[in-house]
Design an enzyme around this catalytic site. Structure first.
Site, short mmCIF file in Angstrom:
data_model
loop_
_atom_site.label_atom_id
_atom_site.label_comp_id
_atom_site.label_asym_id
_atom_site.label_seq_id
_atom_site.Cartn_x
_atom_site.Cartn_y
_atom_site.Cartn_z
N ASP A 145 69.80 35.86 145.14
CA ASP A 145 70.19 34.52 144.69
C ASP A 145 71.71 34.35 144.77
O ASP A 145 72.45 35.10 144.14
CB ASP A 145 69.71 34.36 143.23
N SER A 191 66.70 28.39 136.34
CA SER A 191 68.02 27.92 136.70
C SER A 191 68.64 27.13 135.54
O SER A 191 68.80 27.69 134.45
CB SER A 191 67.90 27.08 137.96
N HIS A 220 67.21 32.05 145.23
CA HIS A 220 67.14 31.31 143.96
C HIS A 220 65.73 30.78 143.64
O HIS A 220 65.30 30.82 142.49
CB HIS A 220 68.14 30.16 144.02
C1 LIG Z 1 72.59 22.38 141.67
C2 LIG Z 1 71.86 23.60 141.29
O1 LIG Z 1 71.38 24.32 142.15
N1 LIG Z 1 71.82 23.92 140.01
C3 LIG Z 1 71.14 25.09 139.58
C4 LIG Z 1 71.86 25.68 138.41
C5 LIG Z 1 69.75 24.68 139.26
O2 LIG Z 1 69.39 24.39 138.15
N2 LIG Z 1 68.98 24.54 140.34
C6 LIG Z 1 67.75 23.81 140.32
C7 LIG Z 1 67.71 22.85 141.45
C8 LIG Z 1 66.54 24.68 140.40
O3 LIG Z 1 65.49 24.22 139.98
O4 LIG Z 1 66.64 25.78 140.89
#
Ligand SMILES: CC(=O)N[C@@H](C)C(=O)N[C@@H](C)C(=O)O
Length: 823
Positions: A767, A676, A799
């Protein structure tokens, strides 16, 4: 509501050969030279393999798209990895006081992935506990755990004499509520879909609360399905039809916005109460239609006054944005009259019957965020957590604050109750001092017997700690031991004692029993006793591998401190370093640089099976908590938005230089891994420092913000992180060309021409947060320029890529991919 990247997995037994046919989504592209692809027809892409070297002989298609050496590695790593994932997780615990007053019963909820079924296996294990002396607590464990199948959640009643079990349906069947007594099932209720859908059993909206008499249960469940248009041979059928009608079908009706990632297709969370004597279920009336509700609790009862329910409400105005990991969604506490009254008080005896008694009362109007409501044991005040820093700045997660309102003893609610700040946001975390609150959950009953001390877990730099908070004085004390750098999590309270779990990157979770020791009238101390337990016992092999590892938490000074930085953002950040403790000719093991997502999340010093597995197969780990991570004060956190892709990238490079300078890493054997936003950093790093990394692996990476802004459930996040909280133009659903240019310029894709690093992509096709198009676009672009790429798409994953088989396959491939380039 976890605020940390979840990397732990577990499993049951299965054999390697079974894995082979399960790799149809794996696509390997060849290294630039020399290359002889087998077949490029779309059908064969999944098993496409390239052999390198002149003496390779006739090309042979390998079952996994791997060369024989790599396949060997794959087989041996997968065998070891299973031993790691077999370790069970301790999820929750409850203490049930025994009637005779001697000791208590501790019930632990445990889980283990079932790889074959691709599901989480949940079971409970209980123990009789007795405190034998000041330094010994005895846990007599039941001989075996008991598996809970098809169970969505269990909630013991306050006295511990009843247990609610909820079974959510997998189709359109009714939701099942079971009420168990000490020896048998006492009641069973089937609640049809026409009343409500599945009960919310986790996440923001979860909330199940027994009333004090244990006759009513308030809970949150999906509203019934809205009616859909019906069509038949003669077109639209007025008034719908019954399910038995033939020659007709249901249309889709209007699209309804949901709360995004992991909430796809879930209907509006609404409030219900069940009377467990009669089985009658009533929807709570008077709640504004646009409000999603969660976290319900019963207000203390006042004689002669209708009883209230307190809940958290999130407005869908102007629209719902993704809420998973997002503390920046405004929310408030509300009170509403409960639909049933306690059986002891007849409805007619209660004061007031006006229509307005049924409307909800907003209790926290003067603050942008209020959640986790908890009443003090005497019912005199209501304490709650607030993420107002997050809501007000737009950062998806930030430093929390704790607040209190006095509860009206006459039962007369008012919207202007004074909100007292109990623990304010800490702006600059001074060395070794409390950095502020960062909580991802509260116990149902977090109170010590003084009635004003709460026990909770919170992130403190790179560790999780247990805190005691006096909600009258605001006094905060760290009560878990600080010396070892372990991470601690409170599971439940046993009177004035604490049942907790602690672990480290190289120590599996251990249960601890904390006892309050009165030192003087004004100060208290805690001792932590070991609890021997059958849970989380690794195999002999895993134990021996873990015992050959060591870890430390490094403080990394910030490079290039300038006057424009706040004090909190100029202080050192941290990295957790895990390595082998045996010196092999002074040669360093290859290094994996591990980067969390968010970016406002944190990598904790707790045990992670997948990371422990990677350390055990011969990698050192450098787990960087760059500035912007949770647990380091608000100024450090707020220094990142607007500077993503530069400040965080530089912090990671500084941390790498730090371990190289210390002689702990070989500069020619460095790999990088992140998911992410951690994938955003990883792809930025291989673009900005193209000669630094021999291999990279990314899980659902953010590679192109200009693409993400139009496809994600959190387009506002793209604006906040790319422009900063203060400079961000107001978020719009229709980004201008100028915005898109800025977003592209801040993204890894803008550095793509420089990338040379072989990169593994692990992508979840479902996702909604960072849609698969982000990773695929970048992977295709790398392949187009001849960079070696391997892509695995998990068709049913979201995700987190947390489904047991997907998580297993991901980390196995990471281990094998890095081995290939670290010879
Ligand atoms: C707020 C969020 O979901 N940001 C994403 C881009 C991200 O980095 N998520 C994190 C929480 C993860 O580890 O998946």
């Amino acid at each position: 509501m976890a605020r940390v990247l979840c990397t732990s997995i577990t499993s049951s037994n299965w054999c390697v050969s079974w894995l082979r046919p399960r790799l149809p989504h794996s696509v390997s592209s060849p290294p630039p030279n020399p290359v002889r692809p087998l077949s490029l027809s779309p059908k064969r892409l999944s098993t496409f393999i390239a052999m390198t070297g002149s003496g390779a002989g006739p090309l042979k298609e390998m079952p996994l798209g791997l060369d024989p050496t790599t396949e060997e590695e794959y087989a041996s790593q997968s065998k070891l990895f299973q031993e790691f994932i077999n370790i069970s997780n301790i999820d929750k615990a409850w203490i049930i006081k025994s009637d005779c007053g001697k000791g208590s019963k501790a019930v632990f909820s445990i889980s283990q992935p079932n790889l074959l079924a691709n599901k989480k296996r949940k079971f409970i294990l209980s123990a009789h506990t007795s405190k034998e002396s000041d330094n010994y607590v005895n846990f007599q464990w039941a001989p075996f755990p008991v598996e809970l199948t098809g169970v969505s959640t269990i909630v013991p009643s306050p006295s511990g004499s009843k247990l609610l079990i909820v079974r959510n349906p997998e189709n359109e069947s009714p939701t099942q509520f079971e009420i168990w007594g000490p020896s048998q099932l006492e009641k069973e209720f089937h609640i049809p879909q026409s009343v409500h859908g599945s009960v919310y059993a986790e996440g923001w909206f979860e909330g199940i609360s027994w009333n004090a008499n244990e006759t009513l249960i308030a809970y949150v469940a999906e509203e019934p399905s809205p009616s859909k248009p019906t069509f038949g041979g003669l077109g639209y059928k007025k008034g719908g039809l019954t399910d038995k009608d033939c020659g007709s079908w249901k249309g889709q009706g209007d699209w309804v916005e949901d709360w995004g990632e992991t909430y796809a297709g879930k209907r509006q969370p609404a409030l219900f109460v069940i009377n467990i004597n009669s089985g009658e279920v009533r929807a709570v009336e008077g709640i504004t239609k646009s409000l999603s509700v969660g976290q319900v609790v019963w207000a203390p009862s006042t004689k002669g006054v209708h009883q209230y329910l307190i809940f958290v409400g999130w407005s869908s105005d102007p629209r719902k944005l993704g809420i998973k990991y997002c503390y920046n969604r405004a929310c408030a506490l509300y009170a509403i009259r409960a639909p049933f009254q306690d059986s002891e008080v007849g409805e007619s005896e209660l004061k007031g019957n006006a229509a307005e008694d049924y409307s909800m009362v907003s209790l926290t109007q003067s603050i942008s965020s209020a959640f986790y409501p908890r009443f003090s044991p005497d019912g005199k005040f209501l304490v709650f957590l607030s993420a107002k820093s997050s809501v007000d700045s737009g950062a998806h997660s930030a430093t929390d604050s704790l607040h209190r309102i006095d509860w009206p003893t006459d039962g007369k609610l008012c919207t202007s109750a004074q909100i007292v700040d109990v623990v304010p946001v800490v702006m600059c975390a001074e060395d070794n001092c409390f950095p502020g609150l960062y909580c991802s959950s509260f116990l149902r009953s977090p109170w010590l017997s003084d009635g004003c001390t709460m026990i909770l877990s919170s992130y403190w730099r790179s560790t999780e700690v247990i805190l005691s908070v006096n909600v009258l004085s605001g006094n905060v004390s760290r009560i878990s031991t600080a010396e070892s750098n372990f991470s601690w999590n409170v599971l439940t309270l046993d009177g004035d004692s604490i049942v907790a779990v602690c672990s480290s990157p190289i120590d599996v979770p251990q249960i601890k029993y904390g006892c309050l020791v009165e030192k003087e009238a004004t100060s208290t101390a805690w001792t932590w006793l070991d609890v021997s337990s059958p849970i989380s016992r690794p195999s002999e092999k895993v134990r021996s591998l873990l015992s050959s590892l060591q870890f430390s938490i490094m403080k990394i000074p910030v490079k290039g401190v300038s006057d424009s930085l706040t004090k909190g953002a100029s202080k050192p950040f941290e990295a957790i370093f895990v390595s082998s403790n045996s010196k092999k000719n002074d040669a360093c093991d290859p290094l994996i640089v591990m980067l969390h997502g968010g970016p406002h999340s944190v990598s904790l010093s707790s045990f992670s099976k997948s990371l422990a597995f990677l350390s055990s197969i011969g990698y050192s780990l450098l787990i960087v908590n760059y500035r912007g991570s949770l647990g380091f004060g608000e100024e450090a956190l707020q220094s990142l938005p607007g500077k993503v892709g530069s400040q965080d990238v530089n912090d990671v490079l500084t941390a790498i230089d730090h371990v190289i300078e210390m002689g702990l890493a070989n500069p020619s054997k460095i790999t990088v891994l992140g998911g992410s936003h951690g994938g955003f950093l990883t792809t930025h790093l291989i673009g900005q420092a193209p000669d630094k990394f021999v291999a990279a692996a990314v899980r659902n990476p953010v590679c192109n913000l200009a693409l993400m802004v139009g496809t994600t459930d959190i387009p506002d996040w793209c604006y906040v992180e790319a422009y900063g909280s203060e400079k961000k133009p107001s978020f719009t659903e229709a980004p201008s060309a100028e915005h898109l240019t800025h977003l592209h310029g801040m993204s890894p894709i803008s550095h793509l021409p420089k990338v040379k690093t072989p990169t593994l992509f692990l992508l979840g096709a479902q996702d909604l947060r960072v849609p698969v198009s982000n990773g695929l676009q970048y992977a295709r672009a790398l392949r187009e320029k001849g960079v070696e790429v391997k892509v695995i798409v998990f068709p049913h994953d979201v995700h987190g890529i947390e489904r047991p088989q997907s998580d297993f396959e991901s980390f196995l491939n990471i281990g094998v991919w890095f081995k290939k380039y670290c010879k």
